[in-house]
Write an enzyme that holds these catalytic residues in place. Structure first.
Site, PDB file in Angstrom:
ATOM      1  NE  ARG A  46      -3.227   0.222   3.002  1.00 49.78           N
ATOM      2  CZ  ARG A  46      -2.719   0.654   4.168  1.00 49.78           C
ATOM      3  NH1 ARG A  46      -1.858  -0.095   4.849  1.00 49.78           N
ATOM      4  NH2 ARG A  46      -3.068   1.818   4.653  1.00 49.78           N
ATOM      5  CE  LYS A  47       6.093   0.440   3.289  1.00 53.46           C
ATOM      6  NZ  LYS A  47       7.406  -0.150   3.607  1.00 53.46           N
TER       7      LYS A  47
END
Length: 286
Positions: free
Chosen positions: A137-138
């Site tokens: 999710r970066k």
């Protein structure tokens, strides 16, 4: 290639509308002032760096959403290799429309092609193993759809899309909650009460926490920032009782070694946060 399920028509329309409003606002005045309204022209997407192309389908959708009369002739599809000097596509129609959408198309394609190229390179190092390469999710806020789509185009596998489609009990969840056993029990109770279909992944930092996660009944155990020897011991300890994922500080040079430990997945934030944009240009065809 087939679009991932999260790349919906609704999400694309919303993203493109917002991005165009950000860029054009009350008018592309450079274009409006210098280009005749009825002028019809042609442009080419020129590849200036060897890469895996990504974002061609998105580019076509951007063009069509802005001006349904623009015509796109695709020469290189998403996921295909491209060399310096190649032409990925031609776009024909209103010169004004081509100029007003140029930057959005390039911003998306340069970023997506960079991610797809890096992902393809990393994933190729896992050939012959059972280990799958995952993203994280970066991602860039409001650009996650495109970045994860690029990972898929490059041959990687998408991890959970957001906070809603899989539970991940990370170190802070455990530290705030008090224990892995309690956190997993509460997560399972929440799933049952709310009638959700969610897998539970638990982040572990050492072999003691791995044992706790096994006993708690986690669906997947993340081996976070462990050295290769500790990962091997953890995979042996888990012994197929649940899925395993190596994460934290993973580099390209480590991939084969980490895969050799027997983990099911390797996740790497670098795929999206450290990919270099690919040099592409949209050039007028005279």
């Amino acid at each position: 290639m087939k679009r991932p399920a999260y790349v919906t028509d609704k999400a694309l329309k919303q993203f493109i509308k917002s991005a165009l409003e950000e860029d054009i606002h009350d008018g592309d005045h450079s274009t409006l002032s210098t280009i005749p309204e009825n002028l019809q022209q042609k442009a080419k997407l020129l590849v200036k760096e060897d890469c895996i192309i990504a974002g061609v389908e998105l580019a076509e959708i951007i063009f069509k959403q802005f001006d349904k009369n623009l015509k796109v002739e695709v020469l290189i599809k998403d996921g295909e290799s491209a060399k310096v000097g190649d032409i990925a596509f031609y776009v024909t129609g209103s010169a004004r429309s081509i100029l007003s959408t140029e930057r959005l198309v390039l911003n998306c394609m340069q970023r997506m092609s960079g991610i797809a190229t890096l992902t393809h390179d990393w994933d190729s190092r896992l050939l012959g193993t059972k280990t799958k390469l995952l993203d994280t999710r970066k991602t860039t806020p409001n650009f996650r759809m495109c970045e994860k789509w690029a990972v898929a185009i490059g041959g990687g596998t998408n991890h959970r899309y957001g906070l809603y489609d899989m539970m991940m009990l990370k170190d802070n969840h455990i530290d705030y909650n008090g224990s892995i056993a309690n956190a997993v029990k509460m997560a399972k109770d929440y799933i049952k009460t709310n009638k959700k279909k969610l897998k539970i992944e638990v982040e572990t930092r050492n072999l003691q926490e791995v044992e706790e996660a096994i006993k708690a009944g986690a669906d997947r155990i993340m081996l976070d920032n462990m050295d290769v020897d500790t990962m091997k011991k953890a995979v042996k300890l888990i012994n197929g009782k649940c899925e395993t994922e190596a994460s934290g500080g993973i580099t390209r040079d480590m991939l084969k070694q980490v895969a050799a430990t027997g983990v099911d997945f390797i996740s790497a934030g670098a795929l999206t946060h450290s990919a270099k944009n690919i040099d592409l240009s949209l050039k007028a065809v005279k």
